[in-house]
Enzyme design. Structure first.
Site: not given
Length: 297
Positions: A114, A139-141
């Site tokens: 991202d 990354d954002i999860k």
């Protein structure tokens, strides 16, 4: 014009790759530094992150008639997809927060996580001894309570490999990893190299972080939507591919570090995802998994 630099680029790449393979502590120290630094940023800005994340629930009347599409399999319909909430309320903040101590470059790259940006500082040169830059992949999860397991799912373009460059014309190729579970396994074709060499000769080792926002489902018990506020954050530092496959070879010592993800066998093998075990990351080093609780007040 874009190929004139390729031979020199390959030479620099191979030299630095060999150096990092022989000195794995450089990458480990670099990853440790950015895990600690990012954790400090999250802790210092936890209230603004919480406020902006939870604003999505207050704004429900404004998007109520146009809810986000469900991306998961067999959704139950009692919650809303919250992926983009995390990406904007947390992910979009990070580059601005990093600018306090680093120069940033938004270098074009056709694939990756991202958030991907190059950070530059004399502090990085003190750690590496050969470059003042690193390429951060973040990354954002976002997950809800049903999916809140001790792992996160990573795509092929979110993990780096060992990145050999033997043929000048064919470029860099990663070895195929294996995601190994208790009952099954599959090949994992990671597509990110362990480092980059830019046209201005900047060398940028890859540092991969994942942030997992965990939200509550306040309407879970009575089948109504009453908001999905932020409950906690987890920050995870995923080892560079050279550390996993070349030296010290984490995947050999911890063969279940990567294990099969959510994809079924019908998916393109080159695009298959895998899970990464937080428990094994903690065994490698405690700082690789950090948790930040969010107050209800």
């Amino acid at each position: 014009m874009f190929n004139k630099f390729r031979k020199e680029q390959q030479k620099i790449y191979i030299n630095i790759r060999n150096h990092l393979s022989n000195r794995p502590e450089i990458l480990i120290n670099l990853e440790n530094y950015f895990a600690d630094y990012t954790g400090k940023l999250l802790q210092e800005n936890i209230e603004s992150i919480k406020s902006d994340y939870n604003e999505a629930s207050y704004l429900y009347p404004f998007w109520q008639q146009y809810p986000p599409d469900n991306r998961g399999r067999q959704p139950r319909g009692d919650q809303f997809p919250w992926i983009e909430v995390g990406e904007h309320a947390i992910g979009d903040k990070l580059p601005r927060l990093f600018q306090k101590d680093f120069s940033l470059r938004d270098v074009g790259l056709p694939t990756g996580p991202d958030k991907r940006f190059i950070v530059t500082s004399p502090l990085i040169a003190e750690i590496t001894g050969f470059t003042n830059s690193a390429w951060l992949f973040i990354d954002i999860k976002s997950v809800g309570p049903r999916d809140d397991a001790d792992h996160t799912v990573m795509s092929h373009n979110q993990i780096s490999g060992d990145g050999t460059w033997t043929d000048l014309e064919k470029g860099i190729k990663n070895s195929v990893m294996t995601a190994i579970g208790s009952r099954e396994h599959h090949s994992f074709y990671c597509s990110i190299p362990p480092l980059y060499v830019l046209s201005d000769r900047t060398v940028a080792p890859v540092v991969i972080l994942a942030i997992k926002p965990v939200y509550k489902m306040l309407g879970l018990d009575n089948n109504t939507v009453s908001g999905q506020p932020l409950s906690r954050l987890e920050l995870v530092s995923i080892p560079n591919g050279l550390l996993m496959e070349v030296n010290p070879r984490y995947l050999k010592k911890y063969p279940n570090l990567l294990y099969p993800g959510k994809d079924d066998k019908s998916k393109n093998p080159l695009k298959m995802r895998c899970r990464i075990s937080f428990a094994l990351l903690r065994e490698i080093a405690a700082w690789r998994v950090q948790e930040f609780l969010i107050s209800d007040a």
